[in-house]
Design a protein around this motif. Structure first.
Motif, mmCIF file in Angstrom:
data_model
loop_
_atom_site.group_PDB
_atom_site.id
_atom_site.type_symbol
_atom_site.label_atom_id
_atom_site.label_comp_id
_atom_site.label_asym_id
_atom_site.label_seq_id
_atom_site.Cartn_x
_atom_site.Cartn_y
_atom_site.Cartn_z
ATOM 1 N N ARG A 37 0.848 -1.194 0.000
ATOM 2 C CA ARG A 37 0.000 0.000 0.000
ATOM 3 C C ARG A 37 0.880 1.239 0.000
ATOM 4 O O ARG A 37 1.816 1.344 0.803
ATOM 5 N N ARG A 38 0.551 2.185 -0.882
ATOM 6 C CA ARG A 38 1.398 3.367 -1.007
ATOM 7 C C ARG A 38 0.686 4.452 -1.805
ATOM 8 O O ARG A 38 -0.254 4.189 -2.543
ATOM 9 N N GLN A 39 1.154 5.674 -1.650
ATOM 10 C CA GLN A 39 0.765 6.771 -2.522
ATOM 11 C C GLN A 39 1.628 6.671 -3.779
ATOM 12 O O GLN A 39 2.846 6.538 -3.703
ATOM 13 N N VAL A 40 0.979 6.706 -4.923
ATOM 14 C CA VAL A 40 1.676 6.552 -6.197
ATOM 15 C C VAL A 40 1.630 7.888 -6.926
ATOM 16 O O VAL A 40 0.559 8.356 -7.327
ATOM 17 N N GLU A 41 2.780 8.511 -7.074
ATOM 18 C CA GLU A 41 2.876 9.835 -7.695
ATOM 19 C C GLU A 41 3.402 9.713 -9.126
ATOM 20 O O GLU A 41 4.251 8.864 -9.425
ATOM 21 N N GLY A 42 2.893 10.556 -10.005
ATOM 22 C CA GLY A 42 3.422 10.651 -11.354
ATOM 23 C C GLY A 42 3.172 9.436 -12.228
ATOM 24 O O GLY A 42 3.804 9.278 -13.271
ATOM 25 N N ALA A 43 2.254 8.574 -11.835
ATOM 26 C CA ALA A 43 1.974 7.356 -12.584
ATOM 27 C C ALA A 43 0.470 7.095 -12.601
ATOM 28 O O ALA A 43 -0.243 7.455 -11.664
ATOM 29 N N LEU A 44 0.010 6.441 -13.652
ATOM 30 C CA LEU A 44 -1.415 6.160 -13.810
ATOM 31 C C LEU A 44 -1.758 4.699 -13.558
ATOM 32 O O LEU A 44 -2.929 4.330 -13.585
ATOM 33 N N TRP A 45 -0.746 3.878 -13.308
ATOM 34 C CA TRP A 45 -1.005 2.460 -13.040
ATOM 35 C C TRP A 45 0.173 1.848 -12.293
ATOM 36 O O TRP A 45 1.285 2.370 -12.318
ATOM 37 N N SER A 46 -0.130 0.740 -11.635
ATOM 38 C CA SER A 46 0.900 -0.001 -10.902
ATOM 39 C C SER A 46 0.848 -1.469 -11.314
ATOM 40 O O SER A 46 -0.230 -2.072 -11.323
ATOM 41 N N LEU A 113 -7.532 7.083 -4.601
ATOM 42 C CA LEU A 113 -8.373 5.913 -4.355
ATOM 43 C C LEU A 113 -7.803 4.723 -5.118
ATOM 44 O O LEU A 113 -7.162 3.872 -4.559
ATOM 45 N N GLY A 114 -8.016 4.678 -6.433
ATOM 46 C CA GLY A 114 -7.435 3.631 -7.258
ATOM 47 C C GLY A 114 -8.170 2.315 -7.200
ATOM 48 O O GLY A 114 -9.155 2.147 -6.470
ATOM 49 N N ASP A 115 -7.710 1.365 -7.987
ATOM 50 C CA ASP A 115 -8.322 0.038 -8.058
ATOM 51 C C ASP A 115 -7.928 -0.757 -6.822
ATOM 52 O O ASP A 115 -6.886 -1.417 -6.788
ATOM 53 N N GLY A 116 -8.772 -0.709 -5.822
ATOM 54 C CA GLY A 116 -8.446 -1.371 -4.564
ATOM 55 C C GLY A 116 -8.717 -2.852 -4.562
ATOM 56 O O GLY A 116 -8.116 -3.597 -3.782
ATOM 57 N N ARG A 117 -9.635 -3.311 -5.394
ATOM 58 C CA ARG A 117 -9.872 -4.756 -5.511
ATOM 59 C C ARG A 117 -10.128 -5.164 -6.958
ATOM 60 O O ARG A 117 -10.741 -6.204 -7.220
ATOM 61 N N ALA A 118 -9.681 -4.315 -7.884
ATOM 62 C CA ALA A 118 -9.796 -4.644 -9.306
ATOM 63 C C ALA A 118 -8.408 -4.686 -9.924
ATOM 64 O O ALA A 118 -7.587 -3.804 -9.682
ATOM 65 N N THR A 142 -4.008 -4.678 -3.963
ATOM 66 C CA THR A 142 -3.237 -3.832 -4.866
ATOM 67 C C THR A 142 -2.641 -2.695 -4.045
ATOM 68 O O THR A 142 -2.972 -2.538 -2.858
ATOM 69 N N PRO A 143 -1.802 -1.855 -4.632
ATOM 70 C CA PRO A 143 -1.287 -0.711 -3.874
ATOM 71 C C PRO A 143 -2.377 0.243 -3.405
ATOM 72 O O PRO A 143 -2.125 1.086 -2.535
ATOM 73 N N TYR A 144 -3.583 0.099 -3.949
ATOM 74 C CA TYR A 144 -4.667 1.034 -3.649
ATOM 75 C C TYR A 144 -5.731 0.423 -2.725
ATOM 76 O O TYR A 144 -6.813 0.989 -2.554
ATOM 77 N N SER A 145 -5.427 -0.727 -2.133
ATOM 78 C CA SER A 145 -6.411 -1.415 -1.293
ATOM 79 C C SER A 145 -6.557 -0.797 0.084
ATOM 80 O O SER A 145 -7.475 -1.155 0.828
ATOM 81 N N ARG A 146 -5.634 0.096 0.447
ATOM 82 C CA ARG A 146 -5.642 0.723 1.776
ATOM 83 C C ARG A 146 -5.694 -0.355 2.866
ATOM 84 O O ARG A 146 -4.833 -1.188 2.929
ATOM 85 N N THR A 147 -6.728 -0.388 3.689
ATOM 86 C CA THR A 147 -6.765 -1.386 4.768
ATOM 87 C C THR A 147 -7.546 -2.636 4.385
ATOM 88 O O THR A 147 -7.740 -3.529 5.216
ATOM 89 N N ALA A 148 -8.015 -2.730 3.143
ATOM 90 C CA ALA A 148 -8.864 -3.852 2.723
ATOM 91 C C ALA A 148 -8.015 -4.993 2.157
ATOM 92 O O ALA A 148 -6.801 -4.882 1.987
ATOM 93 N N ASP A 149 -8.698 -6.107 1.843
ATOM 94 C CA ASP A 149 -7.990 -7.312 1.402
ATOM 95 C C ASP A 149 -8.055 -7.524 -0.106
ATOM 96 O O ASP A 149 -7.479 -8.493 -0.613
ATOM 97 N N GLY A 150 -8.757 -6.660 -0.827
ATOM 98 C CA GLY A 150 -8.822 -6.791 -2.271
ATOM 99 C C GLY A 150 -9.736 -7.892 -2.774
ATOM 100 O O GLY A 150 -9.789 -8.159 -3.974
ATOM 101 N N ARG A 151 -10.458 -8.522 -1.888
ATOM 102 C CA ARG A 151 -11.340 -9.626 -2.263
ATOM 103 C C ARG A 151 -12.797 -9.159 -2.374
ATOM 104 O O ARG A 151 -13.141 -8.065 -1.952
ATOM 105 N N ALA A 152 -13.622 -10.023 -2.935
ATOM 106 C CA ALA A 152 -15.059 -9.761 -3.024
ATOM 107 C C ALA A 152 -15.805 -11.029 -2.621
ATOM 108 O O ALA A 152 -15.327 -12.143 -2.860
ATOM 109 N N VAL A 153 -16.960 -10.846 -2.022
ATOM 110 C CA VAL A 153 -17.760 -11.988 -1.597
ATOM 111 C C VAL A 153 -18.726 -12.394 -2.704
ATOM 112 O O VAL A 153 -18.978 -11.642 -3.642
#
Length: 532
Positions: A37-46, A113-118, A142-153
């Protein structure tokens, strides 16, 4: 980032699409790979890989979307298909990534925000030349998941899978869904945000669109003062997704923004016509192509209520209620205009785009009124007629879908409210509004007789605008309950019904009924949370 297993080149799945991955090829990416998890500067994807699951199993798929992508039935049934679209393997030339964007959430700037689980698997061209981006939702952090697990039920994945395809068949611009894969893993979720987290079955949806670029993609570089990145993204988006636009500089940018505005108007007008409520119209959930995107706590209006929202998080402010969707879309476009302003010397082209939204929506609203009432055109008094009807539908607690579908069978020579009797939820309320409804029906019948058209013409016009079947929350929940018990056949059956929402489909009356009383308060059948 560990190397992902590849599907052998001999498998048909491996050479159906030609991946060119223009987004990651043309736009700056994050130099760091992986899901930290991180702030991503100067980039549109990780760059980030899906996290493998225990036992991917295909639960359902869209035959129409599979065909568009070039996947035949044998390919879809293969174990390799479930492995790829469950996140356990890649097709050669796929370049998985999560994209970086910000957004306004419930009217407030939320930052990155970003794609946190996509996770987008890749972007490629089908045999017919159409471009498709394949994106897994629920494929891990993903780097944008913050405190979540990136999964879906499973429950939220079923809803997204079904609604993506149902909206397409209703004729409303939307992202699509290819597949629904069960993961074999449990996912911990606090469904009601009340401190009672519990394990639920996990699932992954492969959603598909020509592009998943959102308003928030442009807002984030603007907020960070990165005008060069902003302009690079605008130039890329126009070149790839709007190649029909001509010109250069501010004239081109203005024409592009105007088209984004008019496409958004078309989408929202479609929502209002069929009674769909998105539930989370944040700017990060607004597609630059004017597609319905991110099916979370959505719903269909049952008893007509312009103040209804399906989102428990929005229960107090009701910012995203049904009747406010057109104005919220305009507000969101205003935030996009603000983000694009550094590319313009004069804000006039941006204002022109916002005006184009308002003008387009107003025109489409009148067209919707005419179509839903079966009239050849919409006069000013028809606008008033529809406004009066909306008031009666709300006062009488009348089902929106059933009323407009039933109205097509009205005998205009002897109008009677009995033709829509099954649309009322409360007999006492029907009695209360009976006199006003009778007067409205008489006026409507007189208006139609002025047209000189036949009843069949009116009925056919209304049947193309007013669906018999919509993806009501309780129908989805019934399919979810069966799937959670191990039987996904309800998902397949409901999808098949929603393929022909404007047809009568004899024998399927159970899918066309109004919300039953038991569903008023049952979890998943009325309001929903963002938990997935």
């Amino acid at each position: 980032m560990t190397e992902a297993p590849q599907v052998p080149a001999s498998v048909p799945l491996a050479h159906t699409l030609r991946f060119d991955n223009r987004f990651v090829q043309a736009l700056p990416g994050d130099p760091e790979a992986g899901a930290r998890r991180r702030q991503v500067e100067g980039a549109l994807w990780s760059p980030v890989l899906p996290t493998p699951v225990a036992s991917p199993r295909l639960l359902a798929y869209s035959a129409e979307m599979a065909d568009a992508l070039g996947f035949d039935a044998d390919t879809v049934a293969s174990p390799e298909f479930a492995a790829v679209f469950g996140g356990n393997a890649l097709v050669p030339d796929m370049k998985p990534y999560a994209s970086n964007y910000g957004g306004h959430q419930f009217g407030h700037w939320a930052g990155q925000l970003g794609d946190g689980r996509a996770i987008t698997l890749g972007e490629g061209l089908a045999a017919d030349g159409r471009r498709w981006e394949l994106q897994l939702k629920g494929a891990g952090p993903t780097p944008y998941s913050r405190t979540a697990d990136g999964r879906a039920v499973l429950r939220s994945s079923v809803r997204e899978f079904l609604c993506s395809e149902a909206m397409h068949h209703l004729g409303v611009p939307t992202t699509r869904a290819l597949s629904l894969v069960g993961t074999g893993d449990a996912v911990m979720r606090d469904m009601f945000y009340d401190g009672n987290a519990a394990p639920e079955p996990g699932a992954i949806v492969c959603r598909v669109a020509p592009s998943f670029i959102r308003f928030g993609h442009f807002e984030l570089p603007f907020a960070r003062g990165d005008v060069a990145l902003l302009q690079q993204l605008v130039d890329f988006t126009i070149a790839r997704d709007f190649p029909h636009l001509a010109g250069e500089g501010e004239a081109l940018y203005g024409a592009w923004f105007a088209e984004v505005c008019t496409r958004t108007a078309v989408m929202v007008a479609g929502w209002m016509r069929v009674g769909f409520v998105h539930g989370v119209m944040n700017t990060d959930n607004m597609s630059i192509l004017g597609l319905t995107i991110d099916y979370g706590p959505y719903g269909w209006v049952d008893d007509f209520d312009p103040d209804w929202t399906p989102n428990t998080t929005d229960a107090q402010g009701r910012r995203y209620r049904f009747g406010w969707q057109p104005r919220v879309a305009h507000w969101n476009l205003g935030r996009l205009a603000q983000a694009l302003a550094p590319l313009f010397g004069d804000v006039a082209p941006l204002q022109a785009g916002l005006d184009a939204y308002a003008e387009t929506y107003a025109r489409l609203d009148r067209e919707t009124i005419a179509a839903k009432l079966g009239l050849p055109d919409c006069r000013d008094d028809d606008v008033e007629r529809m406004q009066r009807l909306h008031g009666l539908l709300q006062a009488g607690e009348v089902d929106m879908t059933l009323f407009f579908r039933g109205l097509a069978d009205l005998d205009t020579a002897a109008p009677s409210l009995d033709v829509v009797a099954d649309a009322f939820y409360d007999a006492a309320k029907r009695t209360h509004v009976q006199g006003e409804f009778d007067a409205w029906l008489a006026g409507y019948a007189g208006r139609f007789q002025e047209t000189g058209e036949t009843g069949d013409t009116r009925r056919n016009r209304m049947h193309t605008a007013n669906p018999r079947f919509v993806m009501r929350n309780y129908l989805a929940q019934q399919a979810i309950d069966r799937a959670e018990a191990g039987n996904p056949s309800g998902i397949v059956e409901l999808l098949d019904v929603m393929r022909r929402p404007y047809d009568e489909q004899p024998g399927r009356d159970a899918f066309a009924g109004k919300r039953p009383d038991w569903a008023r308060t049952k979890a998943g059948c009325s309001m929903l949370s963002c938990s997935s």
